[in-house]
Motif scaffolding. Sequence first.
Motif, PDB file in Angstrom:
ATOM      1  N   ARG A  92       0.582  -3.029  17.176  1.00  0.00           N
ATOM      2  CA  ARG A  92      -0.154  -1.775  17.076  1.00  0.00           C
ATOM      3  C   ARG A  92      -1.235  -1.819  16.001  1.00  0.00           C
ATOM      4  N   LEU A  93      -0.958  -2.468  14.886  1.00  0.00           N
ATOM      5  CA  LEU A  93      -1.844  -2.366  13.726  1.00  0.00           C
ATOM      6  C   LEU A  93      -2.839  -3.514  13.573  1.00  0.00           C
ATOM      7  N   ILE A  94      -2.456  -4.735  13.937  1.00  0.00           N
ATOM      8  CA  ILE A  94      -3.376  -5.857  13.747  1.00  0.00           C
ATOM      9  C   ILE A  94      -4.697  -5.663  14.488  1.00  0.00           C
TER      10      ILE A  94
ATOM     11  N   LEU B 199      -2.928  -9.907  -1.147  1.00  0.00           N
ATOM     12  CA  LEU B 199      -2.461  -9.618   0.204  1.00  0.00           C
ATOM     13  C   LEU B 199      -2.049  -8.151   0.233  1.00  0.00           C
ATOM     14  N   PHE B 200      -2.816  -7.348   0.958  1.00  0.00           N
ATOM     15  CA  PHE B 200      -2.495  -5.929   1.104  1.00  0.00           C
ATOM     16  C   PHE B 200      -1.510  -5.781   2.256  1.00  0.00           C
TER      17      PHE B 200
ATOM     18  N   GLU C  61      -2.273   3.581   6.359  1.00  0.00           N
ATOM     19  CA  GLU C  61      -2.329   2.558   5.321  1.00  0.00           C
ATOM     20  C   GLU C  61      -3.404   1.516   5.624  1.00  0.00           C
ATOM     21  N   VAL C  62      -3.619   1.201   6.898  1.00  0.00           N
ATOM     22  CA  VAL C  62      -4.729   0.309   7.258  1.00  0.00           C
ATOM     23  C   VAL C  62      -6.043   0.929   6.817  1.00  0.00           C
TER      24      VAL C  62
ATOM     25  N   VAL D  12       0.822  -1.209   0.000  1.00  0.00           N
ATOM     26  CA  VAL D  12       0.000   0.000   0.000  1.00  0.00           C
ATOM     27  C   VAL D  12       0.854   1.255   0.000  1.00  0.00           C
ATOM     28  N   ARG D  13       1.923   1.230   0.754  1.00  0.00           N
ATOM     29  CA  ARG D  13       2.778   2.413   0.828  1.00  0.00           C
ATOM     30  C   ARG D  13       3.376   2.793  -0.529  1.00  0.00           C
TER      31      ARG D  13
END
Length: 267
Positions: free
Chosen positions: A208-210, A169-170, A177-178, A146-147
Motif C-alpha cells: 500500500r505504501l511503497i 532511514l525514515f 507518515e509517508v 516517524v510515528r
Amino acid sequence: MDKLEEIMAHKREEISNRMRPVRESELERLGRLADQRPAFAKSLKRDGGLAVIAEIKRKSPSAGEIKILPEAAEQARLYYNAGADAMSILTDEKFFGGTLRDLWEVTDFISDAKRDIPCLRKDFMVHPLQVVEAAEAGASCILIIVRALTDDEIRPIHEAAQIAGLDALFEVHNEKEVERTLTHDPKIIGVNNRDLARFKTDLEFSERLIPMIPKDIIRISESGIFEPEDAHRARACGADAVLVGEALMRAENPEELISVFHDIDSV
C-alpha cells in the motif's frame, strides 16, 4: 499504552542518564571522518534484484528469544560471507537484547575484513547524542521512526545525522507518515510491515505504501520477509531492498537465503 509507546518511554528515561548538549563542531568533526565509513544509501542500489539488509537481532517483543549470540561479530561474519549489502544492528538492550558494543564489534570486524559493508544503528532515536554514538561506533546510518517522534523532534536528529555524514532511514507505517517524511527530504524510506503498536505483521503495508514513495528515494520493505514469496511481493510493489532479521538469524544457511533474495527482480 501500546508497545511502541512503552519502548519510547523507556528509551527517553534510559538516555536521560547520559543526556548532554551536542555541539555542531562535534558533529562536523565526525562528518570529516565520514569517507572512512561505507555509504549506506549507495550500497542499496543494485543492478537488478533486491538489496538485502541483514539484521542482527537476538530477541524481540513479538518473537521472544530468536538466537543466543555471545558476540555480534559471529553473526556478522555469516552475513559478510553471504554477501549482504548492508547490516542492521539492534542496539536496544531491554526489548531486543542488543547493545552499542554490538555495533562497535560488527564495524570493527568489517573494517578488519576490508570489505565495505555499511551498518545501520537500529534503535529508538530521541536525541542527537545517539547520532554521535552511532557515528563514533562506525555506523553509516541511523533509524528515525516517524510515528514515534514529532516533526520538531525529527529535525534536530536528522540534521545531526547529515552534519555527521550519516544517512537516515525514515521508517513509516501509514499514509500520513509517508507524507510527513517527504517534508524532511529523505534519501531512504522504509515501510515496516510490523505494526509496532500490536507487533502484528502484514506485507500489505508495503504493497500500500511503497507506491506512494517517489522512485528517486530508496524504498525498503522491513519485517515479515521470510520466504522468497515474501521478497517477490516486496519487489513487485517497488521495493529496492528488504530488511531481514528473524529469518536470517534462524537460518542454518543465511548465504542461500540472501542469494535467493538477490536474484528476485520485478515481476
